[in-house]
Each structure stands twice: as C-alpha cells, then as structure tokens.
Design a protein around this motif. Structure first.
Motif, PDB file in Angstrom:
ATOM      1  N   VAL A   5       0.846  -1.199   0.000  1.00 27.31           N
ATOM      2  CA  VAL A   5       0.000   0.000   0.000  1.00 27.31           C
ATOM      3  C   VAL A   5       0.882   1.252   0.000  1.00 27.31           C
ATOM      4  N   PRO A   6       0.886   2.028  -1.085  1.00 27.24           N
ATOM      5  CA  PRO A   6       1.607   3.299  -1.077  1.00 27.24           C
ATOM      6  C   PRO A   6       0.788   4.359  -0.342  1.00 27.24           C
ATOM      7  N   VAL A   7       1.450   5.171   0.479  1.00 26.18           N
ATOM      8  CA  VAL A   7       0.772   6.261   1.189  1.00 26.18           C
ATOM      9  C   VAL A   7       1.561   7.548   1.002  1.00 26.18           C
ATOM     10  N   LYS A   8       0.855   8.670   0.998  1.00 23.44           N
ATOM     11  CA  LYS A   8       1.509   9.957   0.778  1.00 23.44           C
ATOM     12  C   LYS A   8       1.187  10.930   1.904  1.00 23.44           C
ATOM     13  N   ARG A   9       2.185  11.714   2.266  1.00 23.32           N
ATOM     14  CA  ARG A   9       2.029  12.772   3.271  1.00 23.32           C
ATOM     15  C   ARG A   9       1.594  14.044   2.551  1.00 23.32           C
ATOM     16  N   VAL A  10       0.418  14.560   2.927  1.00 22.33           N
ATOM     17  CA  VAL A  10      -0.134  15.751   2.268  1.00 22.33           C
ATOM     18  C   VAL A  10      -0.626  16.736   3.320  1.00 22.33           C
ATOM     19  N   VAL A  29       4.763  26.195   5.924  1.00 23.73           N
ATOM     20  CA  VAL A  29       5.309  26.531   7.241  1.00 23.73           C
ATOM     21  C   VAL A  29       4.219  26.395   8.306  1.00 23.73           C
ATOM     22  N   ASN A  30       4.494  25.575   9.322  1.00 24.20           N
ATOM     23  CA  ASN A  30       3.569  25.340  10.443  1.00 24.20           C
ATOM     24  C   ASN A  30       2.194  24.852   9.988  1.00 24.20           C
ATOM     25  N   VAL A  31       2.162  24.111   8.892  1.00 23.39           N
ATOM     26  CA  VAL A  31       0.904  23.571   8.362  1.00 23.39           C
ATOM     27  C   VAL A  31       0.768  22.107   8.786  1.00 23.39           C
ATOM     28  N   LYS A  32      -0.412  21.750   9.252  1.00 16.99           N
ATOM     29  CA  LYS A  32      -0.652  20.372   9.670  1.00 16.99           C
ATOM     30  C   LYS A  32      -0.639  19.449   8.458  1.00 16.99           C
ATOM     31  N   MET A  33       0.117  18.358   8.560  1.00 16.14           N
ATOM     32  CA  MET A  33       0.200  17.363   7.496  1.00 16.14           C
ATOM     33  C   MET A  33      -0.414  16.051   7.991  1.00 16.14           C
ATOM     34  N   SER A  34      -0.935  15.273   7.074  1.00 21.76           N
ATOM     35  CA  SER A  34      -1.527  13.989   7.446  1.00 21.76           C
ATOM     36  C   SER A  34      -1.486  13.047   6.248  1.00 21.76           C
ATOM     37  N   MET A  35      -2.013  11.847   6.447  1.00 23.77           N
ATOM     38  CA  MET A  35      -2.046  10.882   5.354  1.00 23.77           C
ATOM     39  C   MET A  35      -3.122  11.265   4.346  1.00 23.77           C
ATOM     40  N   ASN A  36      -2.822  11.120   3.069  1.00 23.07           N
ATOM     41  CA  ASN A  36      -3.797  11.364   2.024  1.00 23.07           C
ATOM     42  C   ASN A  36      -5.069  10.538   2.296  1.00 23.07           C
ATOM     43  N   PRO A  37      -6.259  11.139   2.323  1.00 25.57           N
ATOM     44  CA  PRO A  37      -7.485  10.413   2.666  1.00 25.57           C
ATOM     45  C   PRO A  37      -7.742   9.173   1.807  1.00 25.57           C
ATOM     46  N   PHE A  38      -7.445   9.233   0.521  1.00 22.59           N
ATOM     47  CA  PHE A  38      -7.637   8.062  -0.332  1.00 22.59           C
ATOM     48  C   PHE A  38      -6.687   6.933   0.070  1.00 22.59           C
ATOM     49  N   ASP A  39      -5.489   7.295   0.530  1.00 20.28           N
ATOM     50  CA  ASP A  39      -4.531   6.281   0.971  1.00 20.28           C
ATOM     51  C   ASP A  39      -4.973   5.653   2.291  1.00 20.28           C
ATOM     52  N   GLU A  40      -5.619   6.448   3.147  1.00 20.39           N
ATOM     53  CA  GLU A  40      -6.184   5.892   4.378  1.00 20.39           C
ATOM     54  C   GLU A  40      -7.180   4.784   4.059  1.00 20.39           C
ATOM     55  N   ILE A  41      -8.000   5.018   3.051  1.00 21.13           N
ATOM     56  CA  ILE A  41      -8.990   4.026   2.637  1.00 21.13           C
ATOM     57  C   ILE A  41      -8.293   2.778   2.105  1.00 21.13           C
ATOM     58  N   ALA A  42      -7.199   2.981   1.377  1.00 14.99           N
ATOM     59  CA  ALA A  42      -6.436   1.851   0.850  1.00 14.99           C
ATOM     60  C   ALA A  42      -5.827   1.018   1.979  1.00 14.99           C
ATOM     61  N   VAL A  43      -5.273   1.691   2.998  1.00 15.99           N
ATOM     62  CA  VAL A  43      -4.710   0.979   4.144  1.00 15.99           C
ATOM     63  C   VAL A  43      -5.795   0.200   4.868  1.00 15.99           C
TER      64      VAL A  43
END
Length: 253
Positions: A5-10, A29-43
C-alpha cells in the motif's frame, strides 16, 4: 498473499491552503500534514483483507521527505505490519512527479513480490490520478481503478468501479493494481495501544538511489495562484426574471 500500500504525506484536508506571496508554491510553514485520505482508505481495505485471511502481510511504503515516517507510523497503527520510507530529497515544498513515484513503486514491487497493490486513486494535493495507472503499465499487471467495492477470491479480484455512467464490475487476475475511491470503506481510528505498538514495528529507510531511479522533475512550476473568488449570487423573483437573466446577462440561452 502480501499486499503493498503506497501512502503519501499531504496537507491535512481541513487546512485552508495558502499560496506563497511570490507565487512560487504553497506555504507549508507550520501547516498540519496527514495521510492522504484516499490512501487511508487503501490501508483500511488492506487491513480488512488481512483480517479476513485473504492477505498474510500488509506493507506500506511512502516516498518523500523524512517526516513521512510519521505518516507510515499512522498506517502501522491502523494495522499494517511493516513500512518502507524512500527519501527522495527534493525538499518539503517540492512534489515528486507521478512517473518517478511509479518507477520507485515498481522497484519495490519487484523486490517485495506482493500479490496486490492497493492505492488511493489520487492525492488531494495535486489530484494527478496517474501513479496507479503508470505503475500497472511499468509492471505489466492488471489494473482496476476507482474501486468502490473489492472482493478477492483465489487469484481473482472482483472490483466495482465508479464510472461516469454509474457502476461497472470487472474481474482482474492477480497480481494487480487497485486504486480506491471514497465509498470503499470508512477508515478506522488508530487506538492508543496500537499507536504504541506501531513504534516497535519495522520501518526500513532507503533512498531513491538505492533503487536506481532518477527523481529529477521533468516539469517546472512557473507560477502558483489562488483560484479567482466567485461573485455573489442573486435572487430572482420569478421564472420569467430567471429566464431573462440567463438570456440577457449570462448568455447561456
């Protein structure tokens, strides 16, 4: 069977994106990053297949900056078994192009020999919707995109796809590339015990050079601008007034 499963930080989907004053890109700068929502579904789908006994191992891989290890730890907390981080070294504000990502994933797939690659259909930062298709072409594997339902029996995956005309159900032989859509499932929240366990799960760190892949961009971003603001709408008092505005002002009829 192993699932990759590939996942991306966005940038987190709740964050309002800001363009840099000089138009050179997006301000991170100082922006919250998280897992790409579509990748969450894949995981989530990969973990569910493992829970059903279809898969024996779930491996997650991310390509990008060092901080992407945090995203991989989230995937491990969701139930993945191990992770691979490929540092590309382009910097936090420079995205890696889909072809370079697909080439790296192809090398990982050749090394790991998964029976199935489950990926998000696109990343919400660039909306390319290209990596999964390119990966299938590079590997010569079957592909099924925009999956809203997935069932795996033996060497066959049955996929319901969301297309412009409705739904389409196809069967593909494994190994295959599946890209997932929003309605496939609802990703689980990582519990605190699983977050703690994820810290002990293996996370291998590699570089693009380890796979012999050149990630030098082939495209140059000339300028980045925010979308034009929409004009305020108007209320009409009757159907006749609406038709008149559509005809005389909008010019659409």
């Amino acid at each position: 069977m192993k699932i990759l499963v590939p996942v991306k930080r966005v940038i987190d989907y709740n964050v309002k994106v800001r363009v840099k004053p000089d138009g050179s890109g997006v301000d991170l700068v100082n922006v919250k990053m998280s897992m790409n929502p579509f990748d969450e579904i894949a995981v989530e789908e990969a973990v569910r297949l493992k829970e059903k006994g279809v898969a024996s191992e779930v491996v997650v891989v991310s390509i990008g900056v060092k901080q992407a290890s945090e995203t991989l730890r989230t995937a491990l907390a969701m139930g993945a078994d191990r992770a691979i981080l490929i540092e590309a070294g382009l910097g936090p504000d420079r995205d890696i192009e889909p072809l370079a990502v697909a080439k790296l994933l192809a090398e990982v797939a050749r090394e790991e020999q998964p029976g199935l690659v489950v990926a998000g259909k696109q990343a919400i930062d660039n909306d390319m919707n290209a990596t999964g298709q390119m990966l299938a072409a590079l590997l010569g594997w079957a592909q099924a995109t925009f999956a809203s339902e997935l069932a795996v029996e033996g060497d066959v995956a049955t996929v319901t796809r969301e297309v412009d005309g409705g739904l389409q159900t196809i069967k593909v032989m494994l190994p295959a590339i599946i890209t997932v859509d929003l309605r496939l499932n609802e990703p689980r929240y990582a519990s605190l015990p699983n977050i703690m366990k994820a810290k002990k799960k293996p996370l291998a760190e590699k570089t693009a050079a380890d796979y012999g892949v050149d990630v030098t961009p082939r495209l140059t971003v000339v300028k980045t601008v925010e979308p034009a603001s929409r004009k305020a709408g108007v209320k009409v008092g009757s159907v006749d007034e609406l038709i008149a505005k559509l005809k005389d002002e909008a010019g659409v009829i």
